[in-house]
Design a protein around this motif. Structure first.
Motif, PDB file in Angstrom:
ATOM      1  N   PRO A 110      62.134  44.873  39.402  1.00  0.00           N
ATOM      2  CA  PRO A 110      62.272  45.911  40.426  1.00  0.00           C
ATOM      3  C   PRO A 110      60.921  46.401  40.942  1.00  0.00           C
ATOM      4  CG  PRO A 110      63.477  46.496  38.416  1.00  0.00           C
ATOM      5  CD  PRO A 110      62.746  45.249  38.113  1.00  0.00           C
ATOM      6  N   ASP A 111      59.887  46.350  40.095  1.00  0.00           N
ATOM      7  CA  ASP A 111      58.550  46.800  40.525  1.00  0.00           C
ATOM      8  C   ASP A 111      58.038  45.953  41.683  1.00  0.00           C
ATOM      9  OD1 ASP A 111      58.522  44.689  38.620  1.00  0.00           O
ATOM     10  OD2 ASP A 111      56.349  44.926  38.411  1.00  0.00           O
ATOM     11  N   GLN A 112      58.362  44.650  41.657  1.00  0.00           N
ATOM     12  CA  GLN A 112      57.918  43.774  42.746  1.00  0.00           C
ATOM     13  C   GLN A 112      58.554  44.197  44.069  1.00  0.00           C
ATOM     14  OE1 GLN A 112      58.739  40.160  39.974  1.00  0.00           O
ATOM     15  NE2 GLN A 112      57.560  39.311  41.652  1.00  0.00           N
ATOM     16  N   MET A 113      59.859  44.427  44.041  1.00  0.00           N
ATOM     17  CA  MET A 113      60.578  44.797  45.275  1.00  0.00           C
ATOM     18  C   MET A 113      60.134  46.179  45.755  1.00  0.00           C
ATOM     19  SD  MET A 113      63.671  43.692  43.124  1.00  0.00           S
ATOM     20  CE  MET A 113      64.020  42.027  42.612  1.00  0.00           C
ATOM     21  N   LEU A 114      59.914  47.073  44.783  1.00  0.00           N
ATOM     22  CA  LEU A 114      59.521  48.448  45.110  1.00  0.00           C
ATOM     23  C   LEU A 114      58.164  48.468  45.809  1.00  0.00           C
ATOM     24  CD1 LEU A 114      60.336  51.467  44.546  1.00  0.00           C
ATOM     25  CD2 LEU A 114      58.876  51.329  42.529  1.00  0.00           C
ATOM     26  N   VAL A 115      57.184  47.825  45.216  1.00  0.00           N
ATOM     27  CA  VAL A 115      55.836  47.857  45.790  1.00  0.00           C
ATOM     28  C   VAL A 115      55.792  47.066  47.102  1.00  0.00           C
ATOM     29  CG1 VAL A 115      53.382  47.453  45.358  1.00  0.00           C
ATOM     30  CG2 VAL A 115      54.871  48.131  43.480  1.00  0.00           C
ATOM     31  N   ALA A 116      56.544  45.962  47.158  1.00  0.00           N
ATOM     32  CA  ALA A 116      56.600  45.182  48.397  1.00  0.00           C
ATOM     33  C   ALA A 116      57.197  46.020  49.519  1.00  0.00           C
ATOM     34  CB  ALA A 116      57.419  43.913  48.185  1.00  0.00           C
ATOM     35  N   ALA A 117      58.270  46.741  49.226  1.00  0.00           N
ATOM     36  CA  ALA A 117      58.923  47.569  50.248  1.00  0.00           C
ATOM     37  C   ALA A 117      57.980  48.660  50.738  1.00  0.00           C
ATOM     38  CB  ALA A 117      60.206  48.182  49.682  1.00  0.00           C
ATOM     39  N   GLN A 118      57.287  49.289  49.792  1.00  0.00           N
ATOM     40  CA  GLN A 118      56.332  50.335  50.179  1.00  0.00           C
ATOM     41  C   GLN A 118      55.202  49.752  51.027  1.00  0.00           C
ATOM     42  OE1 GLN A 118      55.624  51.633  46.186  1.00  0.00           O
ATOM     43  NE2 GLN A 118      57.115  53.318  46.307  1.00  0.00           N
ATOM     44  N   GLY A 168      63.331  51.369  57.996  1.00  0.00           N
ATOM     45  CA  GLY A 168      64.240  50.978  56.925  1.00  0.00           C
ATOM     46  C   GLY A 168      63.943  49.605  56.370  1.00  0.00           C
ATOM     47  N   ILE A 169      64.508  49.356  55.184  1.00  0.00           N
ATOM     48  CA  ILE A 169      64.302  48.105  54.438  1.00  0.00           C
ATOM     49  C   ILE A 169      65.651  47.428  54.255  1.00  0.00           C
ATOM     50  CG2 ILE A 169      63.609  47.127  52.206  1.00  0.00           C
ATOM     51  CD1 ILE A 169      61.208  48.325  53.558  1.00  0.00           C
ATOM     52  N   LEU A 170      65.685  46.135  54.510  1.00  0.00           N
ATOM     53  CA  LEU A 170      66.912  45.362  54.263  1.00  0.00           C
ATOM     54  C   LEU A 170      66.624  44.316  53.194  1.00  0.00           C
ATOM     55  CD1 LEU A 170      69.866  44.893  55.163  1.00  0.00           C
ATOM     56  CD2 LEU A 170      68.993  43.187  56.764  1.00  0.00           C
ATOM     57  N   PHE A 171      67.299  44.441  52.055  1.00  0.00           N
ATOM     58  CA  PHE A 171      67.177  43.445  50.989  1.00  0.00           C
ATOM     59  C   PHE A 171      68.201  42.336  51.232  1.00  0.00           C
ATOM     60  CE2 PHE A 171      65.671  46.879  47.753  1.00  0.00           C
ATOM     61  CZ  PHE A 171      64.350  46.679  48.112  1.00  0.00           C
ATOM     62  N   ILE A 172      67.753  41.096  51.159  1.00  0.00           N
ATOM     63  CA  ILE A 172      68.677  39.964  51.226  1.00  0.00           C
ATOM     64  C   ILE A 172      68.671  39.300  49.859  1.00  0.00           C
ATOM     65  CG2 ILE A 172      69.233  37.779  52.371  1.00  0.00           C
ATOM     66  CD1 ILE A 172      67.832  38.891  54.862  1.00  0.00           C
ATOM     67  N   VAL A 173      69.819  39.349  49.187  1.00  0.00           N
ATOM     68  CA  VAL A 173      69.887  39.037  47.757  1.00  0.00           C
ATOM     69  C   VAL A 173      70.912  37.940  47.498  1.00  0.00           C
ATOM     70  CG1 VAL A 173      70.275  40.033  45.465  1.00  0.00           C
ATOM     71  CG2 VAL A 173      69.332  41.460  47.302  1.00  0.00           C
ATOM     72  N   ASN A 221      68.229  44.085  39.795  1.00  0.00           N
ATOM     73  CA  ASN A 221      66.854  44.528  40.030  1.00  0.00           C
ATOM     74  C   ASN A 221      66.634  45.008  41.469  1.00  0.00           C
ATOM     75  OD1 ASN A 221      66.344  44.073  37.389  1.00  0.00           O
ATOM     76  ND2 ASN A 221      65.223  42.159  37.679  1.00  0.00           N
ATOM     77  N   PHE A 222      67.280  44.359  42.427  1.00  0.00           N
ATOM     78  CA  PHE A 222      67.182  44.868  43.800  1.00  0.00           C
ATOM     79  C   PHE A 222      67.865  46.238  43.907  1.00  0.00           C
ATOM     80  CE2 PHE A 222      65.975  40.557  45.277  1.00  0.00           C
ATOM     81  CZ  PHE A 222      65.043  40.882  46.235  1.00  0.00           C
ATOM     82  N   GLU A 223      68.951  46.425  43.116  1.00  0.00           N
ATOM     83  CA  GLU A 223      69.662  47.706  43.118  1.00  0.00           C
ATOM     84  C   GLU A 223      68.781  48.817  42.551  1.00  0.00           C
ATOM     85  OE1 GLU A 223      73.642  48.368  40.885  1.00  0.00           O
ATOM     86  OE2 GLU A 223      74.072  47.013  42.565  1.00  0.00           O
ATOM     87  N   ILE A 224      68.106  48.506  41.457  1.00  0.00           N
ATOM     88  CA  ILE A 224      67.204  49.500  40.846  1.00  0.00           C
ATOM     89  C   ILE A 224      66.098  49.861  41.838  1.00  0.00           C
ATOM     90  CG2 ILE A 224      65.467  49.845  39.037  1.00  0.00           C
ATOM     91  CD1 ILE A 224      67.237  48.049  37.220  1.00  0.00           C
ATOM     92  N   THR A 242      67.452  52.093  52.691  1.00  0.00           N
ATOM     93  CA  THR A 242      67.525  50.695  52.251  1.00  0.00           C
ATOM     94  C   THR A 242      68.964  50.211  52.273  1.00  0.00           C
ATOM     95  OG1 THR A 242      65.632  51.091  50.790  1.00  0.00           O
ATOM     96  CG2 THR A 242      66.933  49.125  50.365  1.00  0.00           C
ATOM     97  N   GLU A 243      69.170  49.026  52.815  1.00  0.00           N
ATOM     98  CA  GLU A 243      70.482  48.388  52.757  1.00  0.00           C
ATOM     99  C   GLU A 243      70.318  47.016  52.125  1.00  0.00           C
ATOM    100  OE1 GLU A 243      73.345  49.588  53.339  1.00  0.00           O
ATOM    101  OE2 GLU A 243      73.067  51.309  54.680  1.00  0.00           O
TER     102      GLU A 243
END
Lengths: 328, 328
Positions: free
Chosen positions: B83-91, B98-103, B112-115, B124-125
């Motif tokens: 989750p740290d990777q997605m968090l820092v990448a999003a920031q 807004g941020i759109l995660f494709i999972v 981890n994307f949910e966290i 975020t969606e």
């Protein structure tokens, strides 16, 4: 032998049909004889034609299109195309500015392109590519043409597209060919469908340094070593050939043979880039991927081209083919 | 195990370094945590982020760039990123829209994307891709996300680039995901470097129908049959799911798992195109090549997407990534 095919006899035709359907915006396929041309071949320019045995895809059919080849003549797998293919392809695309054959240095290819050139009633020139430095320069049949061929095709293709005449295209192509050196390593053999078993035996902890793109045995079989040692070995042969000075700009191409993951190809690229950067050489352009393949062989080759302003300009010029596409 | 690597521990880092050097005009690489962003991420738009275990290259890092992903988070091989990777990448890429995660639908990725979404102080969606029809729709953990993910990323990426807002991107992505179905077949297993032996055993005359992209055992092991029979089997499962009517326009994607020659992939494409053309379905767009790979696994998957005008427009829109590039 495990292959997704219907029969050895129909493989090439069925594959070409799929290629032509998937890329009908870019190419047209001719049967009997087999060749691929650009969908739009009306432009009055020098026409570039390449070809060779199949099994190296996307080379050469995947490099037909705007800014690169005008036609490609695929032979059966690892088998030279016939002079009739080159002859009819040349007649089909000729637009009065001459034909340039780009030929990898294999006896059958060289002979058949030569016969076609003699039969053609059109001004024709030939560039021979012989970039594989795993063989000595004075090898009896000369060095093999391998992944450097794509570099020649891209740069000369852009020059022809820009209106360079036949002699200028030939001279540029020979300059690129002479500025290019390649060497490969295999971790496994390829399997030719018509033969049904691996082309060569290789131990479970052995690699083949200097392998050819048809599974020709290389310079030396050796134990599997680290990627750093493999790259050092390949790069040092190439470096000894081209002797790039500090400050020299280069194109670094890491080519997969077909069965090696992209992760490993990028790792090899990283190590090769470091090798030359430590010598002060400038990695000006790069290309990483499976372009000159050997069916299902695992391994890769490294290709280096010494660049000048003209080559960089033509490398960057728009290209629209199945396998290379940018700027448009 | 034969791999061109220095060590299992350094493989991902060295490979990412090579990727970032080779494509420094397109991407930037962040270490600790690992993620890749577009070289220019200043545009105020919805930001698309994907990720997952490595070993599927070019997915997802090779799909970062103009018109597609804004960031990709690579985990270790076949291991979910944290989750740290997605968090820092999003920031790092957030631009206020807004941020759109494709999972892809795997438990670790989903969790981890949910966290990360919960930790983010940014709207975020998430779009979940679960296109592998080798599993029943009511499978306990849902269907796996496989090669259809690229289709979602391309189409939604173009919409975001054109200024669509977060809700519109999410709705479009879900519509593409629901219009997409895939199924694969393996002729060999992949070998995960950290494990050092093939993920599954497969007989010398056996194939695995419905295999997953990590070498998950499929629907059924069966004897090697002709390419026509393999394609008929894969296509009929996909067809039963999507039920395209005569006149329906589709995108047909044949994806290689890494070790299968392009000749065979085009042959499979030819047969799959015929399968649907005989039903009156229109192959409007196509994509053939190694995009969602499974390291060195031999085999391929077929993906079909039912297209409408909007999807075609976004599929055709300019894209500039390491692995997909057109229109610019």
């Amino acid at each position: 032998m495990k292959k997704m095919i219907n029969s050895v006899e129909s493989l090439l035709e069925e594959s070409l049909n799929g290629f032509a359907t998937a890329h009908r915006d870019i190419v047209r396929l001719n049967h009997q004889p087999n060749f691929v041309t650009r969908a739009d071949s009306s432009k009055a320019k020098v026409k570039l034609i390449s070809g060779g045995g199949s099994g190296h895809e996307p080379l050469h059919t995947g490099l037909v299109g705007m800014g690169m080849l005008d036609a490609a003549c695929p032979g059966q797998i690892f088998t030279s195309p016939g002079p009739d293919q080159m002859l009819v392809a040349a007649q089909a695309v000729d637009a009065g500015k001459g034909i340039l054959f780009i030929v990898k240095n294999y006896a059958g290819d060289v002979m058949n392109f030569e016969i076609a050139a003699e039969m053609l009633d059109i001004p024709t020139e030939t560039i021979l590519v012989a970039d594989d430095v795993s063989l000595p320069a004075d090898h009896s049949t000369g060095r093999r043409g391998v992944a450097g061929t794509l570099i020649v095709e891209k740069i000369v293709g852009a020059a022809a597209e820009a209106g360079a005449n036949l002699q200028a295209c030939k001279q540029l192509g020979e300059r690129v060919a002479q500025s290019t050196a390649s060497m490969g390593v295999a971790l496994s053999s390829c399997t030719v469908p018509a033969i049904g078993k691996p082309t060569f035996d290789i131990g479970s902890n052995e690699i083949e340094m200097g392998v050819g793109i048809h599974g020709e045995r290389g310079r030396e079989p050796m134990d599997l070593v680290s990627a750093s040692e493999i790259v050092e070995k390949l790069a040092s042969h190439i470096d000894a050939e081209l002797k790039p000075a500090a400050g020299q700009r280069v194109l670094l191409h890491v080519n997969g043979f077909g069965a090696t993951p992209l992760m490993e190809l990028y790792l090899v690229f990283d190590l090769a880039a470091q090798y030359w950067q430590e010598k002060g050489v400038i990695i000006e352009r790069s290309l990483v991927g499976n372009f000159t393949t050997s069916l299902d062989m695992a391994g890769c080759s490294i290709t280096l081209t010494l660049l000048d302003d003209e080559m960089i300009q033509y490398w960057d010029a728009p290209v629209h083919t199945a396998a290379l596409r940018w700027g448009c």
